[in-house]
Design an enzyme around this catalytic site. Structure first.
Site, short mmCIF file in Angstrom:
data_model
loop_
_atom_site.label_atom_id
_atom_site.label_comp_id
_atom_site.label_asym_id
_atom_site.label_seq_id
_atom_site.Cartn_x
_atom_site.Cartn_y
_atom_site.Cartn_z
CD GLU A 254 37.68 42.84 37.07
OE1 GLU A 254 36.72 42.68 37.85
OE2 GLU A 254 37.69 43.71 36.18
CE LYS A 386 39.20 58.46 21.33
NZ LYS A 386 40.53 58.75 20.77
CG HIS A 560 36.14 39.24 43.01
ND1 HIS A 560 36.92 39.90 42.09
CD2 HIS A 560 34.88 39.25 42.49
CE1 HIS A 560 36.17 40.32 41.08
NE2 HIS A 560 34.93 39.94 41.30
#
Length: 574
Positions: A254, A386, A560
């Site tokens: 990312e 989880k 971004h």
């Protein structure tokens, strides 16, 4: 020796055959130019391989049966076992010999790969010596070598791989058994990869195969490997935390994530650093058991929660490991079913396997006093692993950490490009109110999971435990008459370890070493894992500070668009 399996001799040159027709020699050499088959280890057997195997199998089990009966008779007659007769000595020798043969037979594929090269050279040397016996002494030219052994071995290897690939495709050989059958993890991955491409009709050319140690993941990290995925690792920092500087490795695809976290680290460093407090350190496991009625289930609940019984249960639990130390047991009833949440310290390991072993010890012990207890499962989801769960958010799991920093007014303006009032308001309306409107569970933050996941992947943690490890509430408050910013993150369930699992792989181990948290801390067991947890919290603090500043300043979309978009023309990419 079965001479029929011996490779044919290379044709002798015309000079060595006393001046025979050169034309006839050329024809014979052309017909014999096919690659020579190297001898096999089984060529030395006087009988065919399957008959020899049958003989040794029969010998092994017959002799073993005979010796067992003889020893049983000696025990019955009180005769010392070390007193043996001549037939017994012969039987023992036969047993050892047959065992050695069978051991070699089952590893024959592995052994032949080493024998082939040496034995092929030996055949050549022998043939060269025989040929020299017929060469006239007046011929000065040296005899040429018949064939280079390397191509023959390479061709045989490729042919073997081709047969194995075909067997995997048609289901004769299970794909999962390739490592054990071939004895070579890299070759097994290659064969499995080729079989997968043929089965699916899809190319895996861009999935790397070379450059990875497949031995290191066998039986512990990944099954059925066909390659590995490359993830870039960036470094944010230095993060000044508790007076020490840390360069934080982050594995991510990312854009802007590492840069944003790095900016947050810069703001924290310029303001004097962050401080952390470890509130709790305990991994949990919660089995579920069932009784015939509610009364019996409640009796076990009262037994487990009675302080008088804790010392005994602790002793039973702690036998499972040098590092596992039982801390508490909390129970919850649902009808006839009882859920028992065990919590224990686990040293520098994340500790799931460790606590499971201790729980199994306690369940076996409880079976003596509660024989009607039916163990439904070692995990009943009251752990909770989880999955987002209120029990982890409230009581914690793994490491519970609070991290804070006081960011000065000039740093907020110059580094973060915003102001204190805007950050406080945004945090309240976004992280607190907005998350409440969404019904968030442990998600009162901007993007804690971004930082947690990146550090987890870089340092060999279990990525799936990002779910509960990212539980975080971010708080911001204006202090010193509104000039400075107090920011904190509270993370009750960071589940990390520095030993076991993926932490032992070379790349992940290097990232842990970068933080000074590689392996187990021998002087203070558990210190490395606790350090890693505080670094995770400190990095989340930096990430939260930077992202909220970007949103408050209206820079999120712009950054971004600049850093998180590919400049390649995807229409021209094949």
């Amino acid at each position: 020796m079965d001479v029929r399996r011996r490779p044919p001799k290379p044709p002798l040159p015309s000079a060595a055959r006393g001046g025979r027709s050169l034309r006839r020699d050329e024809g014979s050499s052309a017909s014999s130019s096919r690659p020579l088959e190297p001898p096999r280890a089984s060529d030395a057997l006087p009988l065919p391989l399957y008959l020899t195997n049958a003989v040794f199998f029969t010998l092994f089990f017959s002799v073993a049966y005979y010796l067992l009966h003889r020893w049983r008779d000696k025990i019955r007659d009180s005769v010392p076992l070390h007193v043996v007769t001549l037939p017994e000595i012969a039987a023992i020798v036969s047993l050892i010999a047959s065992f050695i043969y069978l051991l070699g037979f089952f590893g024959i594929d592995f052994v032949q790969s080493f024998i082939a090269r040496a034995s092929h050279d030996a055949w050549e040397d022998l043939d060269d010596d025989v040929s020299r016996g017929f060469v006239c002494t007046d011929i000065a030219a040296p005899l040429p070598k018949s064939v280079d052994p390397e191509p023959a071995i390479s061709a045989l290897s490729c042919a073997e791989d081709e047969e194995i690939v075909k067997s995997v495709v048609d289901g004769t050989i299970p794909s999962y058994s390739l490592e054990s059958k071939l004895g070579d993890c890299r070759r097994a991955a290659f064969v499995r990869r080729e079989a997968l491409q043929r089965t699916t009709g899809r190319s895996l050319t861009d999935l790397p195969l070379e450059g990875f140690d497949y031995e290191s993941i066998l039986g512990q990290c990944c099954e059925l490997p066909v390659g590995y995925v490359q993830i870039p690792v960036g470094v944010a920092g230095p993060l000044l935390l508790d007076g020490f500087k840390y360069h934080v490795p982050m594995a991510t695809t990312e854009g802007c994530l590492v840069a944003s976290t790095n900016r947050g680290c810069k703001a924290i460093y310029a303001s004097g650093g962050a401080r952390s407090v470890l509130l709790r350190d305990g991994m949990t496991r919660a089995p579920v058991v069932r009784f015939g009625d509610v009364k019996r289930a409640s009796e076990l609940k009262f037994f487990l929660e009675d302080p008088v019984n804790f010392d005994t249960l602790e002793l039973v639990f702690n036998r499972s490991s040098r590092f596992a130390r039982l801390q508490s047991i909390r129970c919850s009833i649902a009808g006839k079913n009882l859920y028992m949440r065990f919590s224990c310290s686990t040293g520098d390991a994340m500790g799931m396997n460790m606590v499971s072993k201790g729980v199994q010890n306690v369940l076996d012990f409880l079976q003596n006093d509660f024989p009607d207890m039916d163990v439904i499962g070692i995990s009943g989801n009251f752990c909770s692993d989880k999955k987002p769960a209120a029990v982890n958010w409230i009581e914690g799991r793994g490491k519970s950490v609070v991290c804070e920093a006081l960011i000065k007014e000039d740093v907020v303006k110059q580094v973060l490009k915003t102001n204190v009032a805007a950050l406080v308001e945004l945090n309240m309306l976004k992280n607190l109110t907005g998350s409440a409107v969404a019904g968030a569970l442990g998600g009162f933050n901007a993007h804690a999971s971004n930082i947690v996941s990146a550090i987890f992947i870089a340092t060999g943690q279990d990525p799936a435990q990002n779910v509960e490890s990212s539980h975080c509430i971010t708080m911001m408050e204006a202090v010193n008459e509104g000039r400075d910013l107090h920011v904190s993150v509270t993370m009750p369930s960071i589940e990390v370890g520095t030993v076991g699992g993926g932490t032992q792989l070379a790349s992940q181990s290097a990232c842990l070493n970068m933080l000074g948290a590689k392996g187990a801390n021998k002087e203070f067991p558990g210190a490395n894992a606790r350090l890693l947890a505080t670094v995770v919290a400190g990095s989340v603090l930096a990430g939260e500070l930077s992202l909220l500043s970007a949103i408050a300043a209206g820079q999120l979309v712009k950054s971004h668009m600049k850093y998180n978009r590919s400049s390649r023309d995807v229409t021209k990419v094949c």
